[in-house]
Structure formats: C-alpha cells, structure tokens
Design a protein around this motif. Structure first.
Motif, mmCIF file in Angstrom:
data_model
loop_
_atom_site.group_PDB
_atom_site.id
_atom_site.type_symbol
_atom_site.label_atom_id
_atom_site.label_comp_id
_atom_site.label_asym_id
_atom_site.label_seq_id
_atom_site.Cartn_x
_atom_site.Cartn_y
_atom_site.Cartn_z
ATOM 1 N N LYS A 22 -88.627 20.342 8.976
ATOM 2 C CA LYS A 22 -88.137 19.335 8.221
ATOM 3 C C LYS A 22 -89.104 17.877 8.163
ATOM 4 O O LYS A 22 -89.354 17.518 9.232
ATOM 5 N N ARG A 23 -88.718 17.406 7.256
ATOM 6 C CA ARG A 23 -89.089 15.886 7.646
ATOM 7 C C ARG A 23 -89.161 14.888 8.138
ATOM 8 O O ARG A 23 -88.805 13.989 9.337
ATOM 9 N N LYS A 57 -92.253 6.543 1.169
ATOM 10 C CA LYS A 57 -91.939 7.831 -0.243
ATOM 11 C C LYS A 57 -93.491 7.677 -0.418
ATOM 12 O O LYS A 57 -93.804 8.870 -1.746
ATOM 13 N N MET A 62 -96.401 12.531 1.447
ATOM 14 C CA MET A 62 -95.708 13.629 1.315
ATOM 15 C C MET A 62 -96.261 15.048 2.667
ATOM 16 O O MET A 62 -97.402 14.725 3.085
ATOM 17 N N ASN A 66 -93.597 20.450 2.522
ATOM 18 C CA ASN A 66 -92.954 21.243 0.579
ATOM 19 C C ASN A 66 -93.228 20.653 -0.255
ATOM 20 O O ASN A 66 -93.110 20.985 -1.592
ATOM 21 N N GLU A 67 -92.826 19.051 0.255
ATOM 22 C CA GLU A 67 -92.621 17.823 -1.006
ATOM 23 C C GLU A 67 -94.165 17.926 -1.289
ATOM 24 O O GLU A 67 -94.556 17.702 -2.666
ATOM 25 N N ASP A 73 -94.923 21.385 -3.420
ATOM 26 C CA ASP A 73 -94.113 21.614 -5.079
ATOM 27 C C ASP A 73 -94.665 21.042 -5.871
ATOM 28 O O ASP A 73 -94.413 20.350 -6.939
ATOM 29 N N PHE A 74 -94.937 19.353 -5.316
ATOM 30 C CA PHE A 74 -96.129 18.168 -6.346
ATOM 31 C C PHE A 74 -97.892 18.159 -6.833
ATOM 32 O O PHE A 74 -97.125 18.601 -7.787
ATOM 33 N N THR A 117 -92.171 22.977 -8.279
ATOM 34 C CA THR A 117 -90.421 23.441 -8.065
ATOM 35 C C THR A 117 -91.401 24.147 -7.105
ATOM 36 O O THR A 117 -91.075 25.669 -7.613
#
Length: 97
Positions: A26-27, A45, A48, A51-52, A55-56, A60
């Motif tokens: 996890k981040r 922000k 990334m 998964n971020e 998914d970007f 998703t």
C-alpha cells in the motif's frame, strides 16, 4: 517535470512520478528513501505507485487484472516477470491487494 511544465504553449497539463510496482503493498507503507528525497511518497498527488499507475493508464481494475494474469501464467513465467520486468525477487506466495 518542471521542464515539461515550462514548455512553450504548455502542451503538458499533468506530469507524474510513476512506479509500476509497490513492493510494500500500500502507498501508506511505502518506505524506500531514495525517491523520498524529492517527493512525499505517501501524500504527493504527482506520485503514482503500483495500482494507481496501472489503473490510471488502463482504467479501474487494470492492476489487479495484471497481477491475476501473472499468477495464471505459471511458475516459470511468473518468476521471469518478477526478475526481468519488475527486477525483484519473486514472492513466495501469490500477491494480493
């Protein structure tokens, strides 16, 4: 990132520091100090991770689909993907988010 933003007519509206894999899961658990010299890896922000990122670029669920497909390929290919693409040692069990 600054160079892209400073281009004439500013053709780039968003830039990111992207890491395709997060070995910490996890981040909020990300702990590698090297990029932390420049980025707040847990809150920035423009960062990334794992998964971020997937998914970007793919929508998703792309990251989980990618992990599921790696696990389906079997032990031989799974080990090669971890070593040759992700450049890490394979985990001993399947990766789950």
């Amino acid at each position: 990132m600054f160079k892209l933003y400073s281009m004439i007519n500013n053709p780039v509206t968003d830039t990111f520091y992207a890491l395709p894999y997060n070995p910490y899961g996890k981040r909020q658990d990300y702990a590698w100090s090297f990029p932390a010299r420049w980025f707040d890896m847990k809150n920035d922000k423009s960062v990334m991770i794992g998964n971020e990122f997937w998914d970007f670029i793919g929508g998703t669920g792309t990251y989980q689909l990618f992990i599921n497909e790696i696990n389906k390929l079997g032990s031989e290919y799974r080990q090669r993907i971890y070593k040759e693409y992700l450049e890490i040692e394979p985990v001993t069990n399947k990766f789950h988010l």
